[in-house]
Design a protein around this motif. Structure first.
Motif, short mmCIF file in Angstrom:
data_model
loop_
_atom_site.label_atom_id
_atom_site.label_comp_id
_atom_site.label_asym_id
_atom_site.label_seq_id
_atom_site.Cartn_x
_atom_site.Cartn_y
_atom_site.Cartn_z
N GLY A 115 -6.56 17.50 -11.61
CA GLY A 115 -5.89 17.17 -12.96
C GLY A 115 -4.93 15.84 -12.85
O GLY A 115 -4.03 16.04 -13.70
N HIS A 116 -5.08 15.35 -11.79
CA HIS A 116 -4.02 14.24 -11.45
C HIS A 116 -4.54 13.10 -12.19
O HIS A 116 -5.86 12.53 -11.80
CB HIS A 116 -3.58 13.79 -10.19
CG HIS A 116 -2.34 15.04 -9.83
ND1 HIS A 116 -2.43 15.60 -8.44
CD2 HIS A 116 -1.29 15.61 -10.36
CE1 HIS A 116 -1.42 16.40 -8.33
NE2 HIS A 116 -0.98 16.54 -9.45
N ARG B 282 2.09 12.97 -21.55
CA ARG B 282 2.22 13.40 -22.76
C ARG B 282 1.33 12.93 -23.54
O ARG B 282 0.68 11.98 -23.80
CB ARG B 282 3.47 12.61 -23.34
CG ARG B 282 4.78 13.00 -22.48
CD ARG B 282 5.90 12.22 -22.97
NE ARG B 282 6.17 12.64 -24.50
CZ ARG B 282 7.17 12.17 -25.18
NH1 ARG B 282 7.97 11.31 -24.82
NH2 ARG B 282 7.32 12.56 -26.51
N GLU B 283 0.72 14.26 -24.23
CA GLU B 283 -0.27 14.02 -25.11
C GLU B 283 -0.17 13.29 -26.55
O GLU B 283 1.09 13.88 -27.13
CB GLU B 283 -0.88 15.46 -25.40
CG GLU B 283 -2.34 15.37 -26.51
CD GLU B 283 -2.53 16.84 -26.88
OE1 GLU B 283 -2.49 17.17 -27.94
OE2 GLU B 283 -3.06 17.29 -25.76
N ARG C 268 0.37 14.35 -13.94
CA ARG C 268 -0.66 15.29 -14.08
C ARG C 268 -1.00 15.62 -15.59
O ARG C 268 -0.14 15.61 -16.38
CB ARG C 268 0.11 16.72 -13.64
CG ARG C 268 -0.87 17.98 -13.56
CD ARG C 268 -0.17 19.11 -12.76
NE ARG C 268 -1.04 20.21 -12.65
CZ ARG C 268 -1.99 20.35 -11.77
NH1 ARG C 268 -2.01 19.37 -10.74
NH2 ARG C 268 -2.69 21.51 -11.47
N LEU C 269 -2.26 15.92 -15.72
CA LEU C 269 -2.89 16.34 -17.23
C LEU C 269 -2.65 17.95 -17.31
O LEU C 269 -2.74 18.74 -16.38
CB LEU C 269 -4.09 15.83 -17.17
CG LEU C 269 -4.74 14.28 -17.18
CD1 LEU C 269 -5.89 14.05 -17.14
CD2 LEU C 269 -3.81 13.84 -18.47
N HIS C 270 -2.44 18.30 -18.44
CA HIS C 270 -2.36 19.76 -18.78
C HIS C 270 -3.69 20.34 -19.00
O HIS C 270 -4.49 20.07 -20.15
CB HIS C 270 -1.54 19.91 -20.06
CG HIS C 270 -1.53 21.50 -20.42
ND1 HIS C 270 -0.75 22.23 -19.76
CD2 HIS C 270 -1.90 22.00 -21.83
CE1 HIS C 270 -0.83 23.56 -20.38
NE2 HIS C 270 -1.57 23.43 -21.22
N ALA C 271 -4.25 21.28 -17.99
CA ALA C 271 -5.40 22.00 -18.19
C ALA C 271 -6.88 21.28 -18.48
O ALA C 271 -7.51 21.26 -19.38
CB ALA C 271 -5.33 23.15 -19.14
N GLN D 183 4.44 14.82 -16.07
CA GLN D 183 3.48 15.42 -16.90
C GLN D 183 2.94 14.45 -17.92
O GLN D 183 3.94 13.77 -18.67
CB GLN D 183 3.78 16.57 -17.76
CG GLN D 183 2.91 17.49 -18.37
CD GLN D 183 1.98 18.36 -17.61
OE1 GLN D 183 2.41 18.57 -16.43
NE2 GLN D 183 0.83 18.42 -18.17
#
Length: 360
Positions: free
Chosen positions: A314-315, A7-8, A329-332, A5
């Motif tokens: 969202g990849h 990380r923002e 993967r990006l979140h939403a 995932q």
């Protein structure tokens, strides 16, 4: 499905009920700060221009350093050397019927920046509705950039800084515009339209051709040269992204190639139009792509580049040549544009923006 995932580090929502698309995002030291700090610049179809300067993790209100209503939809933004007699970066903003160049400067007092100002250097009124533009040292010029605007009906208009140069219609059978890039190595413009063919047009050939804009196509004109394509290559997909780069590590130091990202497939095309490599890289449709430069391994090493693509599920995937080296993967979020650059002194930050204006 990726196990990782993304990380923002920093994110913001650029306005409410605004729409963004490819070309809406650019990163540059547009105010020419001596420290070289990059700014994140966004523009929406509602005409709002914003500039951000993140200084720490997570968004703070002072990160927004400029917000201005340009009173016309913003189709694309870029930074380059667009003002005569100056090597400093300027901001180019493309509207449907206007191309405007602005100087961005920081106004300070007492040693600290109070606010940022936007001053128009010049503008060009377009006679045809614009789609996108590219820029570069057309014709081998030095220390300055010229601009080529592609219209919705396939006319290329060339501007040598504050002077209009000429316009050329590439094909009378043109239907839908596509991506465009400039390849300085062969002084050519690379386009891919509705025919699914990548085509190259030399700048000198376009400049020497007779004016064919708004001419009767049924009339056989013998005066002047016609626009001739240098080469054409059918890739069988609509191209979403074109870039003149050095993607393959096996290239000689003086060679370049064209990187073309289709709806599902990656192509590398030689300078003469031959396809060097191709690979199907995603079963899901690609939403955005960007080719970014890597730090040199040695001071005299030839520049090398990787490719980052995002998909509609969202990849984000990173390719080194044709090999997938990282996926997360990006979140939403489904990006319409992605960039890779230095932000707040951190190298290799991935900056994404989706259609609703969420940037991270």
């Amino acid at each position: 499905m990726s196990l990782f995932q993304a990380r923002e580090w920093w994110s913001t929502q650029a306005g409410q009920d605004e729409e963004f698309d490819a070309g809406c995002l650019f990163i540059a030291n547009v105010d020419n700060e001596p420290g070289g700090t990059n700014k994140i610049i966004t523009g929406s179809y509602q005409g709002i221009l914003r500039m951000y300067c993140p200084k720490q993790k997570e968004y703070k209100i002072e990160d927004l350093i400029l917000e201005k209503n340009m009173e016309a939809p913003i189709l694309q933004i870029a930074a380059g050397r667009f003002v005569a007699g100056s090597r400093e970066l300027c901001l180019a903003i493309l509207h449907p019927t206007r191309l405007a160049i602005y100087l961005v400067s920081a106004v300070s007092s007492g040693g600290s920046v109070n606010y940022y100002s936007l001053a128009q250097a010049y503008e060009h009124h377009l006679t045809r509705p614009a789609f996108n533009f590219c820029f570069g040292p057309f014709g081998g010029t030095r220390d300055r950039d010229y601009i080529c605007v592609q219209s919705l009906d396939g006319v290329l208009s060339f501007f040598e800084q504050d002077a209009f140069a000429f316009s050329r219609l590439l094909s009378p059978n043109f239907l839908v515009p596509g991506p465009i890039c400039y390849m300085a190595k062969i002084d050519s413009f690379i386009i891919c339209g509705n025919s699914m063919c990548i085509e190259a047009y030399r700048y000198q050939v376009l400049a020497a051709a007779a004016d064919n804009v708004d001419q009767d196509p049924t009339r056989d004109s013998t005066s002047g040269k016609k626009v001739q394509v240098d080469w054409s290559t059918n890739i069988g997909e609509h191209a979403m992204y074109l870039c003149a780069t050095r993607f393959c590590r096996s290239l000689a130091s003086n060679q370049m190639e064209i990187l073309a990202v289709g709806e599902h497939t990656l192509f590398t095309v030689k300078e003469n139009g031959g396809i060097r490599l191709q690979k199907r890289i995603s079963e899901h449709a690609i939403s955005s792509a960007v080719c970014y430069r890597l730090p040199p391994e040695t001071p005299d090493a030839a520049p090398s580049f990787n490719l980052l693509v995002s998909t509609h599920i969202g990849h984000i995937m990173i390719f080194k040549e044709m090999q997938l080296v990282w996926c997360a993967r990006l979140h939403a979020m489904v990006p319409v544009q992605t960039l890779v650059d230095n932000i707040s002194g951190i190298r290799g930050m991935v900056i994404c923006m989706d259609r609703r204006g969420k940037g991270q």
